[in-house]
Design a protein around this motif. Structure first.
Motif, PDB file in Angstrom:
ATOM      1  N   UNK A  16      11.231 -29.636 -43.093  1.00 54.13           N
ATOM      2  CA  UNK A  16      11.936 -29.926 -42.185  1.00 54.13           C
ATOM      3  C   UNK A  16      10.648 -30.218 -41.493  1.00 54.13           C
ATOM      4  N   UNK A  17       9.828 -30.351 -41.410  1.00 55.64           N
ATOM      5  CA  UNK A  17       8.910 -29.814 -40.702  1.00 55.64           C
ATOM      6  C   UNK A  17       7.721 -31.291 -41.404  1.00 55.64           C
ATOM      7  N   UNK A  18       7.740 -31.447 -42.354  1.00 59.08           N
ATOM      8  CA  UNK A  18       7.108 -32.883 -42.379  1.00 59.08           C
ATOM      9  C   UNK A  18       8.004 -33.976 -42.268  1.00 59.08           C
ATOM     10  N   UNK A  19       9.263 -34.003 -42.147  1.00 55.67           N
ATOM     11  CA  UNK A  19      10.895 -34.772 -41.995  1.00 55.67           C
ATOM     12  C   UNK A  19      10.357 -35.072 -40.369  1.00 55.67           C
ATOM     13  N   UNK A  20      10.017 -33.813 -40.282  1.00 55.03           N
ATOM     14  CA  UNK A  20       9.760 -34.017 -38.123  1.00 55.03           C
ATOM     15  C   UNK A  20       8.111 -34.623 -38.217  1.00 55.03           C
ATOM     16  N   UNK A  21       6.981 -34.918 -38.706  1.00 58.24           N
ATOM     17  CA  UNK A  21       5.880 -35.226 -38.813  1.00 58.24           C
ATOM     18  C   UNK A  21       6.143 -36.543 -39.224  1.00 58.24           C
ATOM     19  N   UNK A  22       6.761 -36.876 -40.179  1.00 60.45           N
ATOM     20  CA  UNK A  22       7.131 -38.306 -40.316  1.00 60.45           C
ATOM     21  C   UNK A  22       7.469 -38.917 -39.170  1.00 60.45           C
ATOM     22  N   UNK A  23       8.260 -38.180 -38.437  1.00 55.47           N
ATOM     23  CA  UNK A  23       9.394 -39.190 -37.624  1.00 55.47           C
ATOM     24  C   UNK A  23       8.072 -38.942 -35.840  1.00 55.47           C
ATOM     25  N   UNK A  24       8.024 -38.334 -35.878  1.00 61.10           N
ATOM     26  CA  UNK A  24       6.290 -38.327 -34.851  1.00 61.10           C
ATOM     27  C   UNK A  24       5.785 -40.001 -35.252  1.00 61.10           C
ATOM     28  N   UNK A  25       5.351 -39.880 -36.352  1.00 64.75           N
ATOM     29  CA  UNK A  25       3.826 -40.555 -36.318  1.00 64.75           C
ATOM     30  C   UNK A  25       4.810 -42.146 -36.480  1.00 64.75           C
ATOM     31  N   UNK A  26       5.725 -42.383 -37.290  1.00 62.08           N
ATOM     32  CA  UNK A  26       6.201 -43.784 -37.248  1.00 62.08           C
ATOM     33  C   UNK A  26       6.605 -44.253 -35.606  1.00 62.08           C
ATOM     34  N   UNK A  27       7.343 -43.323 -35.395  1.00 64.61           N
ATOM     35  CA  UNK A  27       7.898 -43.688 -33.866  1.00 64.61           C
ATOM     36  C   UNK A  27       6.931 -44.003 -32.994  1.00 64.61           C
ATOM     37  N   UNK A  28       5.049 -43.144 -33.200  1.00 58.71           N
ATOM     38  CA  UNK A  28       3.966 -43.270 -32.614  1.00 58.71           C
ATOM     39  C   UNK A  28       3.504 -44.887 -32.658  1.00 58.71           C
ATOM     40  N   UNK A  29       3.801 -44.742 -33.847  1.00 60.80           N
ATOM     41  CA  UNK A  29       2.621 -46.177 -34.302  1.00 60.80           C
ATOM     42  C   UNK A  29       3.179 -47.170 -34.282  1.00 60.80           C
ATOM     43  N   UNK A  30       4.777 -47.346 -34.314  1.00 57.07           N
ATOM     44  CA  UNK A  30       5.398 -48.817 -34.630  1.00 57.07           C
ATOM     45  C   UNK A  30       6.221 -49.105 -33.685  1.00 57.07           C
ATOM     46  N   UNK A  31       6.885 -47.504 -32.664  1.00 55.91           N
ATOM     47  CA  UNK A  31       8.023 -47.596 -32.350  1.00 55.91           C
ATOM     48  C   UNK A  31       8.712 -48.617 -31.038  1.00 55.91           C
ATOM     49  N   UNK A  32       7.306 -48.295 -30.061  1.00 55.97           N
ATOM     50  CA  UNK A  32       8.166 -49.340 -28.426  1.00 55.97           C
ATOM     51  C   UNK A  32       6.320 -50.936 -29.004  1.00 55.97           C
ATOM     52  N   UNK A  33       5.977 -51.033 -29.685  1.00 57.18           N
ATOM     53  CA  UNK A  33       5.585 -52.971 -30.189  1.00 57.18           C
ATOM     54  C   UNK A  33       6.646 -52.862 -31.315  1.00 57.18           C
ATOM     55  N   UNK A  34       7.623 -52.796 -31.741  1.00 62.51           N
ATOM     56  CA  UNK A  34       8.511 -52.986 -32.925  1.00 62.51           C
ATOM     57  C   UNK A  34       9.375 -53.048 -32.615  1.00 62.51           C
ATOM     58  N   UNK A  35       9.737 -52.171 -31.767  1.00 60.78           N
ATOM     59  CA  UNK A  35      11.448 -52.123 -30.568  1.00 60.78           C
ATOM     60  C   UNK A  35      12.267 -50.653 -32.006  1.00 60.78           C
TER      61      UNK A  35
END
Length: 194
Positions: A16-35
């Motif tokens: 669960x922790x790894x999945x949560x970290x992946x979500x946080x990292x991806x969304x921070x890195x690409x979320x706003x820039x790529x919607x």
């Protein structure tokens, strides 16, 4: 509590922790820039493009499985603009495949699984090849494993696509077991685990 139950709980919490970290990292890195946003907890993986009701594209991965998240992220990283405008990138998926259909599936999956392996190494997570088929008895996955490994080495030699490299660097830096040497071909000398 028995040791096996305690160990099982630790594995579940870590997953669960790894999945949560992946979500946080991806969304921070690409979320706003790529919607776009990565979302866990799905019964099955699914990519949904932006539309009038959905201001951000959504990459859904299975339950809390980090491997599922990395696989879906590999597909997103490789998908071009036209593919990212289609549900599930316009790919077909048939869970019931005979040997001939399995070969076609593997031909489409070899590159995403090679990118998934690179992302897994960057994140410090275990990679396992997926033939995603329980229909064909005695499925020989060794040729597919070899093709995935050859594709990884080719990708590293030719240079990773920019989104793959950006995500791999972010994972290497931000995941607890991250590996900044993800582009070292030495990590990929053995065939991936079945």
């Amino acid at each position: 509590m028995s040791q096996s139950v305690t160990q099982g709980l630790r594995v579940t919490v870590k997953t669960l922790d790894n999945a949560s970290k992946l979500i946080r990292i991806f969304n921070a890195e690409f979320g706003a820039a790529h919607s776009v946003r990565l979302v866990g907890g799905a019964l099955e993986p699914l990519y949904l493009p932006r539309d009038e009701q959905r201001p951000n594209a959504e990459i859904h991965f299975r339950e809390d499985f980090a491997a599922s998240a990395l696989h879906e992220l590999a597909h997103w990283c490789l998908a071009g603009k036209q593919r990212r405008e289609q549900e599930d990138y316009g790919y077909w998926y048939d869970a019931m495949r005979d040997a001939s259909q399995q070969q076609k599936f593997e031909a489409v999956e070899v590159r995403p699984q090679s990118i998934e392996w690179i992302l897994s190494v960057a994140a410090g997570l275990r990679f396992r090849i997926s033939s995603d088929n329980f229909q064909v008895e005695k499925l020989d996955v060794d040729p597919f494993r070899g093709a995935v490994r050859a594709t990884v080495l080719s990708e590293l030699k030719d240079g990773l696509p920019s989104r793959v490299n950006q995500l791999a660097v972010a994972l290497a830096l931000d995941m607890p077991e991250g590996n900044e040497r993800f582009a070292d071909p030495g990590h990929y000398q053995e065939l991936p685990v079945k």
